[in-house]
Scaffold this motif. Structure first.
Motif, PDB file in Angstrom:
ATOM      1  N   PHE A 420       0.861  -1.195   0.000  1.00  0.00           N
ATOM      2  CA  PHE A 420       0.000   0.000   0.000  1.00  0.00           C
ATOM      3  C   PHE A 420       0.893   1.240   0.000  1.00  0.00           C
ATOM      4  CE2 PHE A 420      -2.319   3.358   2.278  1.00  0.00           C
ATOM      5  CZ  PHE A 420      -3.435   3.449   1.455  1.00  0.00           C
ATOM      6  N   PHE A 421       0.557   2.214  -0.833  1.00  0.00           N
ATOM      7  CA  PHE A 421       1.423   3.388  -0.989  1.00  0.00           C
ATOM      8  C   PHE A 421       0.550   4.628  -1.066  1.00  0.00           C
ATOM      9  CE2 PHE A 421       4.338   6.306  -3.062  1.00  0.00           C
ATOM     10  CZ  PHE A 421       5.541   5.985  -2.444  1.00  0.00           C
ATOM     11  N   GLU A 422       0.694   5.537  -0.069  1.00  0.00           N
ATOM     12  CA  GLU A 422      -0.103   6.765  -0.041  1.00  0.00           C
ATOM     13  C   GLU A 422       0.800   7.938   0.350  1.00  0.00           C
ATOM     14  OE1 GLU A 422      -4.094   8.673   2.073  1.00  0.00           O
ATOM     15  OE2 GLU A 422      -3.165   6.864   2.891  1.00  0.00           O
ATOM     16  N   VAL A 423       0.909   8.911  -0.542  1.00  0.00           N
ATOM     17  CA  VAL A 423       1.764  10.074  -0.298  1.00  0.00           C
ATOM     18  C   VAL A 423       0.978  11.115   0.496  1.00  0.00           C
ATOM     19  CG1 VAL A 423       3.020  11.972  -1.369  1.00  0.00           C
ATOM     20  CG2 VAL A 423       3.112   9.691  -2.372  1.00  0.00           C
ATOM     21  N   THR A 424       1.554  11.546   1.611  1.00  0.00           N
ATOM     22  CA  THR A 424       0.939  12.592   2.439  1.00  0.00           C
ATOM     23  C   THR A 424       2.034  13.554   2.901  1.00  0.00           C
ATOM     24  OG1 THR A 424       1.199  11.239   4.437  1.00  0.00           O
ATOM     25  CG2 THR A 424      -0.922  11.110   3.270  1.00  0.00           C
ATOM     26  N   PHE A 461       6.763  15.403   1.389  1.00  0.00           N
ATOM     27  CA  PHE A 461       5.658  14.596   0.856  1.00  0.00           C
ATOM     28  C   PHE A 461       6.195  13.206   0.539  1.00  0.00           C
ATOM     29  CE2 PHE A 461       3.972  18.799   0.288  1.00  0.00           C
ATOM     30  CZ  PHE A 461       2.600  18.641   0.428  1.00  0.00           C
ATOM     31  N   ALA A 462       5.688  12.209   1.259  1.00  0.00           N
ATOM     32  CA  ALA A 462       6.150  10.833   1.063  1.00  0.00           C
ATOM     33  C   ALA A 462       5.134   9.880   1.679  1.00  0.00           C
ATOM     34  CB  ALA A 462       7.530  10.631   1.699  1.00  0.00           C
ATOM     35  N   ASP A 463       5.317   8.597   1.392  1.00  0.00           N
ATOM     36  CA  ASP A 463       4.514   7.551   2.035  1.00  0.00           C
ATOM     37  C   ASP A 463       5.140   7.254   3.404  1.00  0.00           C
ATOM     38  OD1 ASP A 463       2.684   5.214   2.204  1.00  0.00           O
ATOM     39  OD2 ASP A 463       4.589   4.141   2.126  1.00  0.00           O
ATOM     40  N   GLN A 464       4.346   7.370   4.469  1.00  0.00           N
ATOM     41  CA  GLN A 464       4.881   7.290   5.827  1.00  0.00           C
ATOM     42  C   GLN A 464       5.493   5.934   6.128  1.00  0.00           C
ATOM     43  OE1 GLN A 464       2.765   9.242   9.123  1.00  0.00           O
ATOM     44  NE2 GLN A 464       2.790   7.307  10.197  1.00  0.00           N
ATOM     45  N   GLU A 465       4.816   4.847   5.750  1.00  0.00           N
ATOM     46  CA  GLU A 465       5.321   3.511   6.103  1.00  0.00           C
ATOM     47  C   GLU A 465       6.633   3.204   5.386  1.00  0.00           C
ATOM     48  OE1 GLU A 465       4.153   1.662   8.533  1.00  0.00           O
ATOM     49  OE2 GLU A 465       2.788   3.339   8.867  1.00  0.00           O
ATOM     50  N   SER A 466       6.698   3.552   4.084  1.00  0.00           N
ATOM     51  CA  SER A 466       7.948   3.283   3.371  1.00  0.00           C
ATOM     52  C   SER A 466       9.082   4.155   3.899  1.00  0.00           C
ATOM     53  CB  SER A 466       7.767   3.514   1.868  1.00  0.00           C
ATOM     54  OG  SER A 466       7.438   4.858   1.604  1.00  0.00           O
ATOM     55  N   LEU A 467       8.766   5.392   4.338  1.00  0.00           N
ATOM     56  CA  LEU A 467       9.791   6.264   4.921  1.00  0.00           C
ATOM     57  C   LEU A 467      10.322   5.677   6.224  1.00  0.00           C
ATOM     58  CD1 LEU A 467      11.408   8.848   4.772  1.00  0.00           C
ATOM     59  CD2 LEU A 467       9.494  10.068   5.828  1.00  0.00           C
ATOM     60  N   LYS A 468       9.432   5.054   7.012  1.00  0.00           N
ATOM     61  CA  LYS A 468       9.873   4.403   8.247  1.00  0.00           C
ATOM     62  C   LYS A 468      10.847   3.261   7.946  1.00  0.00           C
ATOM     63  CE  LYS A 468       5.813   5.367  11.149  1.00  0.00           C
ATOM     64  NZ  LYS A 468       4.661   4.746  11.856  1.00  0.00           N
ATOM     65  N   ILE A 469      10.530   2.478   6.897  1.00  0.00           N
ATOM     66  CA  ILE A 469      11.407   1.363   6.518  1.00  0.00           C
ATOM     67  C   ILE A 469      12.777   1.885   6.087  1.00  0.00           C
ATOM     68  CG2 ILE A 469      11.728  -0.487   4.818  1.00  0.00           C
ATOM     69  CD1 ILE A 469       8.639  -0.773   4.812  1.00  0.00           C
ATOM     70  N   LYS A 550      10.363   5.277  -5.526  1.00  0.00           N
ATOM     71  CA  LYS A 550       8.904   5.303  -5.594  1.00  0.00           C
ATOM     72  C   LYS A 550       8.351   6.563  -4.919  1.00  0.00           C
ATOM     73  CE  LYS A 550       5.019   2.093  -5.180  1.00  0.00           C
ATOM     74  NZ  LYS A 550       4.697   2.199  -6.601  1.00  0.00           N
ATOM     75  N   ASN A 551       9.082   7.117  -3.947  1.00  0.00           N
ATOM     76  CA  ASN A 551       8.691   8.380  -3.308  1.00  0.00           C
ATOM     77  C   ASN A 551       9.193   9.592  -4.100  1.00  0.00           C
ATOM     78  OD1 ASN A 551       7.289   8.171  -0.546  1.00  0.00           O
ATOM     79  ND2 ASN A 551       8.807   6.518  -0.466  1.00  0.00           N
ATOM     80  N   ASN A 552       9.712   9.333  -5.317  1.00  0.00           N
ATOM     81  CA  ASN A 552      10.235  10.396  -6.186  1.00  0.00           C
ATOM     82  C   ASN A 552      11.394  11.132  -5.519  1.00  0.00           C
ATOM     83  OD1 ASN A 552      10.116  11.638  -8.738  1.00  0.00           O
ATOM     84  ND2 ASN A 552       9.124  13.437  -7.879  1.00  0.00           N
ATOM     85  N   GLY A 553      12.182  10.402  -4.733  1.00  0.00           N
ATOM     86  CA  GLY A 553      13.317  10.996  -4.048  1.00  0.00           C
ATOM     87  C   GLY A 553      14.638  10.595  -4.692  1.00  0.00           C
ATOM     88  N   LYS A 554      15.722  10.974  -4.052  1.00  0.00           N
ATOM     89  CA  LYS A 554      17.065  10.671  -4.548  1.00  0.00           C
ATOM     90  C   LYS A 554      17.930  10.154  -3.402  1.00  0.00           C
ATOM     91  CE  LYS A 554      16.783  14.596  -7.764  1.00  0.00           C
ATOM     92  NZ  LYS A 554      17.388  15.904  -8.134  1.00  0.00           N
ATOM     93  N   LEU A 555      18.918   9.343  -3.766  1.00  0.00           N
ATOM     94  CA  LEU A 555      19.834   8.796  -2.765  1.00  0.00           C
ATOM     95  C   LEU A 555      21.267   9.089  -3.174  1.00  0.00           C
ATOM     96  CD1 LEU A 555      20.513   7.035  -0.271  1.00  0.00           C
ATOM     97  CD2 LEU A 555      20.500   5.053  -1.799  1.00  0.00           C
ATOM     98  N   ASP A 556      22.074   9.519  -2.206  1.00  0.00           N
ATOM     99  CA  ASP A 556      23.506   9.704  -2.442  1.00  0.00           C
ATOM    100  C   ASP A 556      24.261   9.244  -1.195  1.00  0.00           C
ATOM    101  OD1 ASP A 556      25.804  10.317  -3.738  1.00  0.00           O
ATOM    102  OD2 ASP A 556      25.675  12.474  -3.485  1.00  0.00           O
ATOM    103  N   ILE A 557      25.509   8.847  -1.379  1.00  0.00           N
ATOM    104  CA  ILE A 557      26.338   8.360  -0.269  1.00  0.00           C
ATOM    105  C   ILE A 557      27.691   9.049  -0.342  1.00  0.00           C
ATOM    106  CG2 ILE A 557      27.443   6.355   0.791  1.00  0.00           C
ATOM    107  CD1 ILE A 557      25.286   4.611  -0.487  1.00  0.00           C
ATOM    108  N   HIS A 576       1.651  18.667  -6.239  1.00  0.00           N
ATOM    109  CA  HIS A 576       0.571  19.409  -6.897  1.00  0.00           C
ATOM    110  C   HIS A 576      -0.098  18.537  -7.948  1.00  0.00           C
ATOM    111  CE1 HIS A 576       1.823  23.115  -5.013  1.00  0.00           C
ATOM    112  NE2 HIS A 576       3.056  22.930  -5.460  1.00  0.00           N
ATOM    113  N   ASN A 577      -1.429  18.426  -7.875  1.00  0.00           N
ATOM    114  CA  ASN A 577      -2.222  17.733  -8.901  1.00  0.00           C
ATOM    115  C   ASN A 577      -1.685  16.337  -9.214  1.00  0.00           C
ATOM    116  OD1 ASN A 577      -3.849  20.014  -9.188  1.00  0.00           O
ATOM    117  ND2 ASN A 577      -2.430  20.919 -10.670  1.00  0.00           N
ATOM    118  N   GLY A 578      -1.356  15.601  -8.194  1.00  0.00           N
ATOM    119  CA  GLY A 578      -0.897  14.232  -8.391  1.00  0.00           C
ATOM    120  C   GLY A 578       0.553  14.112  -8.806  1.00  0.00           C
ATOM    121  N   GLN A 579       1.302  15.255  -8.813  1.00  0.00           N
ATOM    122  CA  GLN A 579       2.711  15.211  -9.159  1.00  0.00           C
ATOM    123  C   GLN A 579       3.531  15.872  -8.083  1.00  0.00           C
ATOM    124  OE1 GLN A 579       4.061  16.318 -12.917  1.00  0.00           O
ATOM    125  NE2 GLN A 579       2.358  15.476 -14.055  1.00  0.00           N
ATOM    126  N   TYR A 580       4.795  15.405  -7.890  1.00  0.00           N
ATOM    127  CA  TYR A 580       5.696  16.010  -6.913  1.00  0.00           C
ATOM    128  C   TYR A 580       6.264  17.291  -7.499  1.00  0.00           C
ATOM    129  CZ  TYR A 580       5.463  11.417  -4.826  1.00  0.00           C
ATOM    130  OH  TYR A 580       5.026  10.264  -4.264  1.00  0.00           O
TER     131      TYR A 580
END
Length: 580
Positions: A420-424, A461-469, A550-557, A576-580
């Motif tokens: 389940f994926f919901e952006v809030t 703006f992200a999905d809370q459960e996936s951000l916790k993981i 999937k959260n439309n984010g980026k990763l760097d190390i 905005h309107n279903g887009q990040y």
């Protein structure tokens, strides 16, 4: 399954030149005919314009070059000849020479804007998308009267394709929707089929299936009205992939069968056209022979010379056709090879994952059995210090095994699209504080200094459960690879107006540059880290990368051996309107 779908759905993007909305050349052709009537005594120019209208590009190049070799000639004729040559080279896919000819045209030439349009199409085919945007934007600013047959919809369509290739989806959507609106008024079904496919691809690439699928369906239904078998074939194939991804296998099979039928029809049509062309060429030769026999003896040499000339043209056309089909075959083989390599890589990743996970589970269970045996022995002797050490050891083994199984479960759910994926919108500080609280015992056990410096004002703006993981895995790794009495920090940076950068920093063992770059690659699983005592699958990192994407984010190390590691997660600030 999604990987396969994108390989097929991108058929519109892999060959954009097949789906360009070409400008209407009728106005230009009329101007050529009118110009040839005014210019007397310029036989080379007249022949060049004749072969240009007949789309015989090699002959056009020959006579336009002869005309240009004449010095002190009319500037307008010179511009026309450069245009003929640039257009001919473009059709022959000799883009370097084509660009050279178009850039030789004067700005006061009546069809200067056409040359800009064609230059934009050339660099778009060369995948120089930013350069193409510059050309098309120049034309976009012009008034309709200045375009002389160039369709506004063509310009906007090409701009949309450029931004789509550059992954600037918002701009791509803006231009593609504008071009579709204009093309619907023009009621050109062939162009609309490709345009619907492009906008559908745009949404599909962003996982917006609910927006993409209606356009794929529009493209499919509209393809029924066109005569182009290639468009019918592509539309049916896209629908087969869409239905397969929706698990409608019966419908997918029907579309796949339709695709095969159109493919066979296209092959048959190509054969018919080839035979017809050869018959036409043969008939021309026969007619030339008959005319030659009826002519006077003093014209036999001229007839023979003409026969040789036309035979050369036929051979050049056949050679060009053979080269074209050979190049297309090479392109197709490269695509198939790329797809095969991608599938092989996925299978290797799967096999490696199963091997490593099964090995780690077996190692964990075996370690637990050994530890429990020692626990019973020390329980009998009531060795409390040893009992305490063994209980802590068992707790660490159980915690590591639980994390492995939990990551595996989430990875499977993500791959099978069951999660389940919901952006809030959420305040980042409280999520970090909550996850850090769960790790306080481990932090205390290593005697680490922990700092949560995330600003309470930062909203993402992200999905809370996936951000916790994501946070759980990165915190777990930071603690695991930290030294005793080390420092663990979590803080944010706001150097970009679109993204908030969440940074998890430790001063632990760090990693080499090879390990850092490997972790950032797709589908990378690490069987062993830099520290030989710490074993892991790398599944947690792969899961984090997928969820960040999937959260439309980026990763760097950022990391260095012996100097610690910075994990930088960039999260979207706007929605905005279903887009990040």
């Amino acid at each position: 399954m999604k990987v396969v779908s994108k390989i097929v759905i991108f058929i519109f993007l892999l060959f954009p030149q097949l789906f360009f909305s070409q400008q209407n050349h009728s106005a230009f052709e009329k101007e050529i005919i009118a110009k040839s009537k005014k210019i007397m005594g310029e036989s080379n120019f007249n022949k060049a314009q004749y072969f240009f209208l007949q789309k015989e590009w090699d002959s056009t190049l020959v006579y336009s070059m002869k005309q240009l070799s004449i010095g002190n000639q009319n500037k307008e004729i010179e511009n026309f000849c450069h245009f003929f040559r640039g257009f001919s080279f473009k059709e022959k896919k000799i883009f370097k020479e084509s660009k050279k000819e178009f850039t030789s045209i004067s700005k006061d030439f009546e069809f200067f804007n056409h040359s800009k349009m064609l230059l934009g199409q050339i660099v778009l085919e060369e995948k120089k998308f930013k350069e193409a945007i510059n050309y098309f934007q120049e034309i976009e600013k012009l008034h309709e009267d200045e375009l002389l047959g160039i369709k506004k919809s063509s310009v906007k369509h090409n701009l949309g394709l450029c931004y789509l290739h550059l992954k600037e989806f918002k701009k791509a959507e803006h231009y593609l929707l504008q071009s579709i609106k204009l093309e619907e008024k023009q009621n050109d079904s062939s162009i609309l089929v490709g345009s619907y496919g492009d906008i559908a691809t745009l949404y599909y690439d962003q996982y917006k299936d609910n927006l993409a699928i209606p356009y794929f369906e529009k493209a499919y239904h509209l393809s029924k009205k066109v005569k182009n078998y290639q468009l019918k074939q592509n539309a049916a194939l896209n629908m087969a992939v869409v239905e397969k991804n929706r698990n409608h296998f019966a419908k997918a099979l029907i579309y796949r069968e339709e695709y095969d039928q159109w493919k066979d029809s296209l092959n048959n049509q190509n054969k018919i056209w080839e035979v017809a062309e050869l018959e036409k060429q043969f008939a021309i030769k026969q007619k030339q022979k008959e005319v030659g026999l009826l002519q006077a003896e003093n014209r036999i040499k001229i007839a023979e010379r003409n026969g040789f000339f036309y035979s050369s043209i036929v051979l050049l056309l056949l050679l060009g056709t053979a080269v074209y089909f050979y190049r297309e075959k090479i392109k197709t083989n490269k695509i198939i090879l790329t797809q095969k390599e991608a599938l092989d890589e996925l299978n290797d990743t799967k096999d490696t994952l199963f091997s490593i996970v099964s090995h780690d589970l077996r190692s964990s269970v075996n370690a637990m059995k050994t530890s429990n045996t020692k626990l019973r022995e020390n329980l009998a002797t009531k060795n409390l210090d040893e009992l305490d050490s063994l209980l802590h050891q068992n707790s660490a083994i159980a915690n590591g095994t639980y994390n492995l199984l939990d990551n595996l479960l989430h990875w499977v759910l993500l791959q099978t699209k069951q999660s389940f994926f919901e952006v809030t919108s959420m305040r980042l500080y409280f999520i970090v504080e909550l996850m850090a609280y769960n790790y306080l015992p481990l932090i205390s056990e290593k005697n680490l200094v922990f700092e949560n410096s995330v600003s309470k004002k930062d909203i993402v703006f992200a999905d809370q459960e996936s951000l916790k993981i994501i946070l759980r895995n990165f915190l777990d790794n930071a603690i695991k690879f930290s030294k005793e009495n080390g420092i663990l920090k979590i803080y944010t940076q706001n150097t970009n107006e679109d993204y908030c950068e969440l940074i998890i920093e430790d001063n632990g063992i760090g990693m080499s540059e090879n390990t850092r770059t490997s972790l950032l690659k797709e589908t990378t699983l690490m069987s062993k880290k830099e520290n030989a005592e710490i074993i892991g699958t790398g599944l947690g990192m792969q899961l984090c990368k997928s969820m960040i994407q999937k959260n439309n984010g980026k990763l760097d190390i950022e990391s260095e051996l012996g100097k610690g590691t910075k994990i930088i997660v960039s999260l979207a600030k706007k929605y905005h309107n279903g887009q990040y």
